[in-house]
Write an enzyme that holds these catalytic residues in place. Structure first.
Site, short mmCIF file in Angstrom:
data_model
loop_
_atom_site.label_atom_id
_atom_site.label_comp_id
_atom_site.label_asym_id
_atom_site.label_seq_id
_atom_site.Cartn_x
_atom_site.Cartn_y
_atom_site.Cartn_z
N HIS A 50 51.29 33.26 63.29
CA HIS A 50 50.35 34.36 63.61
C HIS A 50 49.06 33.77 64.60
O HIS A 50 48.52 34.62 65.43
CB HIS A 50 49.60 35.02 62.63
CG HIS A 50 48.42 34.35 61.93
ND1 HIS A 50 48.63 33.74 60.73
CD2 HIS A 50 47.16 34.17 62.06
CE1 HIS A 50 47.27 33.20 60.19
NE2 HIS A 50 46.47 33.31 61.33
N ASP A 63 54.86 31.50 57.60
CA ASP A 63 53.89 31.71 58.72
C ASP A 63 53.70 30.38 59.52
O ASP A 63 52.45 29.74 59.46
CB ASP A 63 52.57 31.76 58.26
CG ASP A 63 51.33 32.58 59.14
OD1 ASP A 63 51.71 32.37 60.39
OD2 ASP A 63 50.56 33.32 59.04
N SER A 103 43.29 28.91 60.49
CA SER A 103 44.95 29.11 60.51
C SER A 103 45.61 28.14 61.20
O SER A 103 45.24 27.65 62.24
CB SER A 103 44.88 30.50 61.09
OG SER A 103 44.49 31.54 60.22
N1 ARG Z 1 44.67 36.97 56.99
C1 ARG Z 1 45.46 35.95 57.88
C2 ARG Z 1 44.29 35.21 58.90
O1 ARG Z 1 43.32 35.89 59.25
C3 ARG Z 1 46.59 36.17 58.69
C4 ARG Z 1 46.37 37.16 59.74
C5 ARG Z 1 47.74 37.24 60.47
N2 ARG Z 1 48.59 38.32 59.73
C6 ARG Z 1 48.82 39.47 59.53
N3 ARG Z 1 49.52 40.02 58.75
N4 ARG Z 1 47.95 40.21 60.27
O2 ARG Z 1 44.53 33.98 59.39
#
Ligand code: ARG
Length: 704
Positions: A82, A219, A640
């Site tokens: 991501h 991811d 992340s």
């Molecule tokens: N919640 C995670 C973050 O803020 C992943 C975000 C990306 N994934 C998603 N399904 N939008 O780093």
């Protein structure tokens, strides 16, 4: 050590825990390092920050918004899928859909450059509070501080660049402005996409599983840093650049982990508010999270509908949707947690104690004033809600608004300087980034929603009068007229900014009305915000003084931090969460794809995941392929892509999410519930090997 443990035992519920905390490395408290060793950290102190092959040297800031880690002598970088999402998307077309199908560069020549992407290495960090104070900082009123710090930062930047032109410095406030640290970075600007799994894997579970455990998301994506062929240093993109050779890089561990094992994460957490007052939390809850959720809900429903109807639209809006929905869901979860933990009340109780202590000691008497703080926040609450509604509604959601803002701010005006009538701006065709039907519907719905939500007419942009008078309240008709008539929407044509037609242009007028209102909102909040910042700074200073025997970390601010803890599950409602997920659990979820498209995966994944044996990628303890795992590290957005290391400083995987049950952790770290969700490096390598057949990369990482 004894002192630390003793103080920990008598800790109030809002104090620091040994494994709560996002620590800066250069001044890591000894007590913390001792605690890390007790948990199982095996390297000497200088291997964290100081020495040439210190763990921190492999950790990068990825693009200014994520983290990453260098994993090979040729500058290969792991970060989250991501985090690479927008790069992968921007290289995707309906014909070559790397987002959908994944991407494997078979040679250096096939690695794809990314305009505007950079990575930063932290070179060093130091406390410059005293230097700034001796230059006059301590006697400045709060509204002058930021300009003053900027000017000193500029001067220091210049002088460091004279010594080494590849370095950049940044001066940032820590502990709510009670301290200032200077950080030196080296940035690399030629960063290329090397490998990505298909979106079905990289974002498996999509928005359904986002912020949730159990998780099976793979991811990660892979990039490479390129450098000047002569110096091995930073260089602007050139086809002649060569892979960067770092002095050290992270070694991958194939050994896995078990509950209780030491785990350390290093990366760039963006923002936390652990010192925030109860009044500040209430503002976050009522005036930021709640209206954000409301407006994004309106926008996302429209985006999703259009994306699902048309693949080309899906490619265009993939990142926009994911970005919006990520903190939409986070805000929902955070408010739920604030309520269920009773966080505001807990903070109030803590503030009562602090108040009592202040009365006894006289510390910051006449400065830190709880009644004043309550009053200031009370006054700002409605204004903050206005600001949230405004920014969520009007800041670059749709193409017309984006261009209207741009035409007001920072667009290059072309044409002869001495002939104002011939000066113009121009918009290129960027139709690969947006879809007219989607954007129009979104803007009309947002305009209508803003009117419904905004109860104070002082904060309606002036064009609402036009909508009422000329378009009889028909938002769709107004939006259609804007898109049709405004010159801003004419691609490739000069728009003369000093002609009458410009001032009369509907789109330009729309932009001016927005700019005017934004300035008003800013002005109305300004003094209150300075006064609140000052109170929050003193509140933080008082907490630090009252708890001076405890090591205290500063809130996250996009500088490098280390968090240590252990691998392990959590228990909710008497049910243990488990600490890892398996290939089998992914396979089971994939069977539900008919009910939920976010559990779809390519046929090849069904085949791969039916394997009996995952070879060297299997966990020695459980004998199966482990996908994601939990640790109790303290992370937030920006982390992340951060590497998670074992006690020997070897790479176990990448952090990529937090769990739903602790989404208030930006404000309060709940030791029982807060967990980091990591993707297991063995799952990453397995996908590289069995799905991607990327032998060249595996060899480079040292796995084959
Ligand atoms: N919640 C995670 C973050 O803020 C992943 C975000 C990306 N994934 C998603 N399904 N939008 O780093």
């Amino acid at each position: 050590m004894k002192k630390l443990l003793l103080s920990l035992m008598c800790l109030c519920s809002l104090g620091a825990h040994a494994d709560e905390g996002m620590w800066t490395l250069y001044n890591l408290p000894n007590a913390i390092f001792e605690q890390m060793k007790q948990y199982g950290f095996q390297l000497p102190m200088d291997q964290l920050y100081q020495s040439d092959n210190a763990v921190k040297n492999a950790v990068i800031n990825f693009g200014g918004y994520c983290s990453g880690v260098v994993v090979s002598p040729d500058g290969l970088v792991f970060t989250n899928h991501h985090c690479g999402f927008e790069c992968i998307r921007s290289h995707s077309t309906v014909e070559h859909d790397y987002m959908l199908n994944g991407f494997i560069a078979k040679s250096y020549a096939e690695e794809l450059p990314n305009e505007d992407l950079f990575v930063s290495f932290m070179v060093e960090q130091k406390d410059v509070t005293d230097s700034l104070n001796s230059l006059g900082l301590s006697s400045l009123p709060v509204e002058k501080v930021s300009d003053f710090v900027d000017s000193v930062e500029n001067a220091w930047s210049k002088s460091i660049r004279q010594q080494d032109s590849t370095l950049r410095v940044e001066v940032k406030p820590f502990y709510e402005g009670n301290k200032y640290y200077l950080t030196t970075y080296r940035d690399f600007e030629d960063v290329r996409l090397v490998f990505s799994v298909p979106k079905s894997m990289g974002k498996f579970g999509g928005e359904t599983d986002n912020w949730m455990w159990p998780r099976q998301t793979c991811d990660y994506s892979v990039f490479r840093i390129y450098a000047d062929p002569k110096t091995n240093g930073p260089a602007k993109y050139s086809k002649d650049n060569v892979p960067y050779h770092p002095k050290s890089w992270a070694k991958v561990s194939m050994d896995g982990y078990k509950p209780g094992d030491f785990a350390m994460i290093m990366g760039y957490p963006g923002s936390t508010s652990r010192y925030l007052s109860s009044y500040g939390i209430k503002e976050r809850h009522d005036a930021i999270n709640a209206p954000r959720v409301q407006v994004r809900g309106v926008k996302q429903e429209i985006m999703l509908r259009h994306m699902r109807a048309d693949e080309a639209v899906r490619i265009k809006y993939d990142s926009k949707y994911a970005n919006s929905s990520n903190y939409w869901k986070n805000s929902i979860g955070m408010n739920k947690c604030i309520d269920s933990i009773g966080l505001i009340q807990q903070k109030q109780e803590f503030e009562m104690r602090l108040r009592q202590w202040q009365e006894e000691t006289g510390y910051l008497k006449g400065q830190l004033d709880f009644d004043k703080m309550a009053e200031l926040y009370q006054k700002r609450l409605a204004l903050t809600r206005v600001r949230t509604l405004f920014t969520e509604t009007f800041l670059a959601q749709d193409q017309l608004s984006a261009r209207a803002w741009k035409s007001n701010w920072g667009m290059k005006v072309e044409g002869p300087e001495d002939q104002p009538k011939k000066q113009y701006i121009q918009f290129d065709d960027n139709s690969e980034e947006w879809d007219e039907a989607t954007d129009k519907e979104m803007l009309a719905a947002l305009l209508k929603n803003y009117r419904t939500q905004m109860t104070n007419a002082d904060y309606l942009p002036a064009f609402y009068q036009t909508i009422d008078k000329k378009f009889h309240g028909d938002y769709t008709a107004y939006v259609n007229a804007l898109y049709k008539k405004s010159q801003l929407m004419k691609n490739g044509k000069p728009i003369y900014v000093n002609k009458k037609s410009y001032q009369k242009d509907m789109g330009v007028q729309y932009g001016l009305d927005l700019t005017e209102l934004l300035a008003k909102i800013g002005a109305d909040r300004k003094q209150l915000s300075y006064d609140i910042a000052e109170q929050e700074k003193w509140l933080c200073a008082a907490k630090l003084r009252m708890e001076q025997d405890l090591p205290n970390y500063s809130d996250a601010n996009f500088t490098m931090r280390m968090t240590y803890g252990q691998i392990g599950e959590y228990t909710l409602g008497g049910r243990p969460s488990g600490y890892y997920t398996t290939a089998r659990s992914l396979w089971e979820k994939m069977q539900k794809a008919d009910d939920n498209f976010e559990y779809f995966a390519e046929p090849v994944m069904h085949e791969l995941l039916s394997a009996k044996d995952y070879g060297k990628y299997s966990d020695p303890l459980t004998g199966t392929l482990q996908l994601c795992f939990l640790s109790n590290n303290d992370i937030t957005g920006g982390n992340s892509g951060s590497p998670i290391f074992n006690g020997k400083g070897e790479l176990l995987g990448l952090a990529f999410d937090g769990n739903w049950d602790s989404l208030a952790s930006d404000i309060f770290f709940d030791r029982q519930l807060a967990r980091t969700i990591n993707v297991d490096v063995r799952f990453m390598l397995y996908m590289m090997d069995r799905w991607g057949h990327a032998d060249r990369l595996l060899k480079e990482i040292g796995v084959q």
